[in-house]
Write a protein that holds these residues in place. Structure first.
Motif, PDB file in Angstrom:
ATOM      1  N   THR A 124       0.772  -1.255   0.000  1.00 46.05           N
ATOM      2  CA  THR A 124       0.000   0.000   0.000  1.00 46.05           C
ATOM      3  C   THR A 124       0.800   1.301   0.000  1.00 46.05           C
ATOM      4  N   SER A 149       9.195   6.091   7.827  1.00 44.56           N
ATOM      5  CA  SER A 149       8.348   6.882   6.936  1.00 44.56           C
ATOM      6  C   SER A 149       7.510   5.966   6.044  1.00 44.56           C
ATOM      7  N   THR A 150       8.106   4.895   5.550  1.00 45.66           N
ATOM      8  CA  THR A 150       7.306   3.994   4.712  1.00 45.66           C
ATOM      9  C   THR A 150       6.267   3.264   5.567  1.00 45.66           C
ATOM     10  N   GLY A 172       2.810   4.266  -1.249  1.00 38.56           N
ATOM     11  CA  GLY A 172       3.195   4.857  -2.525  1.00 38.56           C
ATOM     12  C   GLY A 172       4.654   5.284  -2.555  1.00 38.56           C
ATOM     13  N   LEU A 173       5.278   5.381  -1.390  1.00 39.62           N
ATOM     14  CA  LEU A 173       6.671   5.834  -1.310  1.00 39.62           C
ATOM     15  C   LEU A 173       7.654   4.676  -1.226  1.00 39.62           C
ATOM     16  N   ALA A 185       4.708   4.715   8.106  1.00 41.26           N
ATOM     17  CA  ALA A 185       3.663   5.722   8.311  1.00 41.26           C
ATOM     18  C   ALA A 185       2.907   5.994   7.016  1.00 41.26           C
ATOM     19  N   ASP A 186       3.504   5.621   5.879  1.00 37.00           N
ATOM     20  CA  ASP A 186       2.855   5.804   4.578  1.00 37.00           C
ATOM     21  C   ASP A 186       2.049   4.561   4.183  1.00 37.00           C
ATOM     22  N   THR A 187       2.106   3.549   5.017  1.00 38.18           N
ATOM     23  CA  THR A 187       1.311   2.341   4.801  1.00 38.18           C
ATOM     24  C   THR A 187      -0.157   2.692   5.062  1.00 38.18           C
ATOM     25  N   TYR A 188      -1.072   1.969   4.430  1.00 35.14           N
ATOM     26  CA  TYR A 188      -2.494   2.262   4.646  1.00 35.14           C
ATOM     27  C   TYR A 188      -3.224   1.028   5.114  1.00 35.14           C
ATOM     28  N   PRO A 189      -3.781   1.031   6.348  1.00 36.76           N
ATOM     29  CA  PRO A 189      -3.675   2.105   7.338  1.00 36.76           C
ATOM     30  C   PRO A 189      -2.250   2.240   7.873  1.00 36.76           C
ATOM     31  N   PRO A 190      -1.907   3.430   8.363  1.00 39.54           N
ATOM     32  CA  PRO A 190      -0.517   3.694   8.745  1.00 39.54           C
ATOM     33  C   PRO A 190      -0.053   2.850   9.932  1.00 39.54           C
ATOM     34  N   ILE A 191       1.232   2.521   9.909  1.00 43.49           N
ATOM     35  CA  ILE A 191       1.858   1.770  10.998  1.00 43.49           C
ATOM     36  C   ILE A 191       2.791   2.725  11.726  1.00 43.49           C
ATOM     37  N   PHE A 192       2.594   2.837  13.037  1.00 45.11           N
ATOM     38  CA  PHE A 192       3.463   3.698  13.841  1.00 45.11           C
ATOM     39  C   PHE A 192       4.176   2.836  14.866  1.00 45.11           C
TER      40      PHE A 192
END
Lengths: 390, 390
Positions: B222, B266-267, B224-225, B269-276
């Motif tokens: 998911t 960063s990748t 995009g980066l 957090a750019d996952t959908y839904p985001p992973i922190f």
């Protein structure tokens, strides 16, 4: 006989919150962006700047701006660029029609006020520059369209260009070096999709983060992931978002909004040194929105974050009870909650998420999509040129 | 007369902490990664797994594993793949030399213990699978090199392949479909740059985040980066990091370590839904490292974060007083602080950062670069095949 009249014009202008984010300048002087962006204009009932522009041959000295009761420094290149551009347009009218008073030669006196507390931590520069430019354009009776004025406002503050319109607004990045095609246009008026609502959770940040101007410069210069955002991610999101708005497809609108916010903050975190705007409260708000959507069995809420920890949660009026019902137990006692909001406590949030939000949110703003700048007869400068006491 | 002997072999294996991160599988079954990675092996004085592998014709039933005193499920595909691969290699030896006992046909009984508390929240699977594979390889007297064994360990847990070596270790992603070239190799032994130290700030997380296996699958699917990370960012970081290590260039080592950690998160957090994985305490540790480097006037510390909130801070022995001096007032009273550590309180941390670290760090681990697996005569299984009481 000399013209001693005080010329005045007033306008309001709205705040906008992007759903496809502006982050990165390809030209810092002209505020030309590395990518297009798209925003929802918020209702001026809740958030607006009111600005009166005036000029007169009787004014002495330099141009001046009184902002929320305090004299404001207007010597910055950005404000000066706005004044210069607008004066040039007025001067062109005067040159073409000798009967026009020579307003372009008079000092400008401007008074501006926000109807929301600075403490809300909302970027007020968009509404501020939009109102400044629109007020002077009204004063000068410029024939320019909102899109043409957006080129001027953009030079004050990039995202201000989107506040020249109501509803759903795109800022097209353009590709010309002089920025003449980097301007806002209307994707859809507020009336096209009037049921869009926004709940803003104002999060108390320990400290103001990196300013967005210097932050975006650092991201452009150092993030290894940024290039793919501007070349691939944003163009795809712009197309998806315009479709979602045209079709009033909230699920798609929400997914693109959330993904684009995540992508933007990811490039911030990939900046060196990393820039963090979100904190644990912001992340709890994300988890709350995910829980609301999961328990609702469909997408009824979307989060987005600007260059700060505040969560902006978009939802539709028809889902207000579900969305507000989830947050009411946590924030209904804070400033800004509108009593009588329909709530339905069907959504149960995780204990840790709930307590993080309850402790971390200091106030809320409840608003929705709204109109662009409105000309008004409410003046912050009296007929004699003195600021109106309020 | 039948062979009733209990065959035994023991080894220790180390933990490793990547400075260029593994995140993303191109083949989930074989644990083939989307990118190469590079790690520092940590000293086994502080963090190690001790594993005894044994087998005997007298053992009944299936293979078994006792892990930290608890029976462990070994039916998973990954553990089974390790057993199968190692048995096949043993069977090949036995087929070539009929005088060898048929160990490959006996049930395996394995006992394993970590010398660090599970509460430390350190990914122990790398040390665990490295020890498991090395212990069985010792038991089977396999002639395979550490690099060859790393192919087996990789199938248990990707990052385990890097724990087959001490010092500075690369996992080359390889490009073959069967994974036969996706293995670890030695960039430099610990003796090449023995002054590397690590301070681990163990951060109490409210809740365990997304597992790394499912997390990385979601990122690949998911974000995009992510593509630009694996195609551009990591290859550049691998080359820079190998140079930095070869030249013992700490400033470069540190910058790449920090940038790569930021890029990885960063990748996420750019996952959908985001992973922190990081929280406000993690981010305070980043700000602390930045302050230490700024006040030292040179780069003396580097942060990196795995799939959790713990901060691993690399520094050189020669800068111990500066780096430890900054943290001592905040964490010297927690478990794990080594009394007598040279400290020099020249660095002053911001109040908010200091209090966030002081409140959020529950223990520390102070260690440094170390050696790879060590064969040992310390057995967790007695000569009669029973687990040793400890």
């Amino acid at each position: 006989m000399s013209d001693t009249k005080v010329y005045r014009a007033s306008t309001t202008a709205p705040v906008n919150i992007a759903v496809v984010k502006y982050w990165g300048k390809r030209d810092a002087k002209l505020n030309l962006p590395t990518n297009s962006s798209l925003s929802v204009t918020l209702s001026q009932n809740d958030l607006r700047t009111l600005t009166t522009a005036s000029c007169s041959s009787t004014y002495s000295g330099d141009d001046s701006l009184l902002l929320n009761g305090e004299p404001s420094d207007i010597s910055g290149a950005r404000t000066q660029a706005c004044f210069r551009e607008l004066r040039a347009r007025r001067a062109a009218l005067e040159a073409a029609d000798a009967s026009l008073p020579k307003l372009s030669t008079f000092p400008l006196k401007i008074v501006s006020e926000n109807n929301f507390p600075t403490a809300a931590g909302l970027a007020s520069s968009a509404a501020g520059f939009a109102a400044l430019v629109q007020a002077i354009a009204n004063l000068y009776e410029l024939p320019d369209s909102p899109s043409e004025l957006s080129i001027v406002a953009r030079q004050g503050s990039g995202s201000a260009c989107r506040s020249l319109f109501g509803g759903y607004v795109a800022w097209r990045m353009g590709d010309k070096e002089d920025g003449s095609d980097s301007k806002a246009d209307l994707v859809a008026p507020a009336s096209h999709w009037p049921s869009m609502r926004a709940l803003i959770l104002v999060v108390s940040a320990a400290k103001k983060g990196v300013s967005s101007t210097s932050g975006m410069q650092q991201t452009v210069a150092t993030s290894g992931l940024f290039k793919s955002r501007i070349e691939t991610v944003v163009p795809a999101n712009m197309a998806l978002m315009e479709d979602a708005i045209k079709n009033r497809d909230f699920a798609k609108f929400a997914e693109v909004t959330m993904r684009d916010s995540n992508s933007f903050h990811s490039t911030c975190a990939d900046t060196y040194p990393p820039i963090f705007y979100m904190n644990d409260v912001s992340r709890a708000a994300i988890r709350a929105v995910e829980a609301i959507n999961a328990q609702a069995g469909k997408t009824v809420a979307a989060y987005t974050f600007d260059a700060g920890p505040n969560a902006v949660i978009y939802y539709l009026e028809e889902d207000a009870a579900t969305v507000l019902g989830a947050f009411a137990p946590l924030v209904a006692s804070t400033d800004g909650w509108k009593d009588g909001s329909a709530t339905n406590a069907t959504v149960k949030l995780d204990e840790g998420i709930a307590s993080t939000i309850k402790e971390g949110v200091s106030r809320v703003i409840m608003t929705g999509v709204g109109e662009g700048p409105q000309k008004t007869d409410e003046f912050l400068i009296a007929e004699d040129g003195s600021p109106v006491k309020r």
